[in-house]
Scaffold this motif. Sequence first.
Motif, PDB file in Angstrom:
ATOM      1  N   SER A  20       0.838  -1.207   0.000  1.00  9.99           N
ATOM      2  CA  SER A  20       0.000   0.000   0.000  1.00  9.99           C
ATOM      3  C   SER A  20       0.867   1.249   0.000  1.00  9.99           C
ATOM      4  O   SER A  20       2.072   1.198   0.261  1.00  9.99           O
ATOM      5  CB  SER A  20      -0.922   0.008   1.223  1.00  9.99           C
ATOM      6  N   LYS A 251     -11.654 -10.778  -4.391  1.00  8.61           N
ATOM      7  CA  LYS A 251     -12.301  -9.463  -4.362  1.00  8.61           C
ATOM      8  C   LYS A 251     -13.537  -9.446  -5.258  1.00  8.61           C
ATOM      9  O   LYS A 251     -14.533  -8.793  -4.923  1.00  8.61           O
ATOM     10  CB  LYS A 251     -11.311  -8.382  -4.808  1.00  8.61           C
ATOM     11  N   GLU A 415      -3.320  -6.742  -8.332  1.00  9.71           N
ATOM     12  CA  GLU A 415      -4.570  -6.485  -7.611  1.00  9.71           C
ATOM     13  C   GLU A 415      -4.298  -6.045  -6.177  1.00  9.71           C
ATOM     14  O   GLU A 415      -5.017  -5.212  -5.623  1.00  9.71           O
ATOM     15  CB  GLU A 415      -5.420  -7.756  -7.615  1.00  9.71           C
ATOM     16  N   LYS A 416      -3.222  -6.590  -5.607  1.00 13.23           N
ATOM     17  CA  LYS A 416      -2.868  -6.227  -4.234  1.00 13.23           C
ATOM     18  C   LYS A 416      -2.267  -4.831  -4.169  1.00 13.23           C
ATOM     19  O   LYS A 416      -2.535  -4.067  -3.218  1.00 13.23           O
ATOM     20  CB  LYS A 416      -1.877  -7.256  -3.678  1.00 13.23           C
ATOM     21  N   CYS A 419      -5.345  -1.246  -5.791  1.00 16.79           N
ATOM     22  CA  CYS A 419      -6.708  -1.624  -5.389  1.00 16.79           C
ATOM     23  C   CYS A 419      -7.769  -0.894  -6.215  1.00 16.79           C
ATOM     24  O   CYS A 419      -8.781  -1.493  -6.595  1.00 16.79           O
ATOM     25  CB  CYS A 419      -6.908  -1.329  -3.902  1.00 16.79           C
TER      26      CYS A 419
END
Length: 472
Positions: A20, A251, A415-416, A419
């Motif tokens: 992140s 997800k 994807e991680k 987001c």
Amino acid sequence: MTVIRGLIDMRILAVDVFTSCNREGFRRTTVLLFTCVFPSLIFSALLLLYLLYTLTCDAAVSTGIAALHGVVLTFALFLSHRLRCMLTLLVISLFTKKSRSLLLTAGTSVVVLGNIRNTLENITDLVRSVICNLRAKQASVVAPFRKYVDMLKWLANLLQGVTDLKVVNLDSQLKISPKVDLKHFQERLNQAELKLNQSVKYAVTFINMVSSVKEHVYPTLSLLVLMIFIALHIRNYCSDKMYKNNFISSKFTHFDKKQKAEGKQHVLPLTSEEEKLYPCLPSFRPTAREGKALVKFGIPIISHLVAWVIFITVDALFYYIVVIITTKLSELEPFQVPLLLSLKGVATLIGVQLSEENHQKDFSYSMTLFESQCLPKPKLLLNNTLVPLTTILLTLLIMAPLAAKMVQMRLMVCEKFYCKAAEERIKYLHAKILRKRLKKRRDKENSNTSTLLITKLHFWCPLLFPDEDNIV
């Protein structure tokens, strides 16, 4: 249990911080810094080994360069979210087709350079041995002539006794000296050796240049090309919603459950046809598509392996041919040249034989066909080829079953890390499945309506059998 739980929580926090952009707070900043230090240490260690053993740099210089790169990479990973994603994808991309191509190219360069160098050295040694033998034979060329000269001198001494008549003394002197002009022969040998040295010099220079490029430029260029492909993959993932967007991730499942809870249209569970088109992510069970991908992945490996075996076999065959030639030449014994001279003298007086003399002398000599010091000494350096080839083949065998899954792994990583882009792709795929279902339903309804019309009589004969629903 408390320690295990704490380690699990720390691992989850490290993954979350690493993937992140949020590094607010002292704890998250510290965890991110230590997480970036770990891959930097691995990279620095690999760089140090490469500088020491491949480029043969000085230990102090190699350590300094590796440490500097480690520090720079640590801060770059700490500051750049995209670079962290690229580094993760770089590790995963070691099992992709691009890495397979790089490994196959490296294996081909090892085989070609190693075997061509070895074959060139064996050929050069064989030609040098021939030139060496010709030089050694220069002295032996004069030896037979010396034998004939000695034979003539011996014969002259015998004849001198015959011509001595005691009344008139005939003093005859026979002077014979063999002379063989070897100047032209020597010049031809020097020219042949000069051309051989020049050809070998050019070939060795070319091979060394290619080898130097392979060792110095190829790893850097390969890494650069791989990073370019990774950057293009990230760009396509973030900008193109249709780019490899055919997998059902966790997800996506969560988004579909949310749609179902809100009373909106949902797509799960998928039909059997849709499951083939949209596999789950990750799916550990191999599919038919992955089987085809495995076959496509293995075909270039087999073709390159056949080429490598041919190169190695040719080099080995040439080596054994030279070994056989050397063995047979060393087993040849010197051949004997028999040269016996006998002279029979008979003294007579008025037809009456007074005495008889027999003179005989052996002038035989021996010659060697090939000098022992000039025999070629071939080399077969299979270890220099087989060891790196075995490593490359084992790596490719490990990569083969995992290659089909690497596309899924890269999509999971993206994807991680991204987001928002992943949410947009999930919405697009969800709407795409709904559109396909609606289109399929409409096509089915239209097909059923057409079938019903065809079975009605008013469709064929509207005047005789009018449609009751349309009668006013």
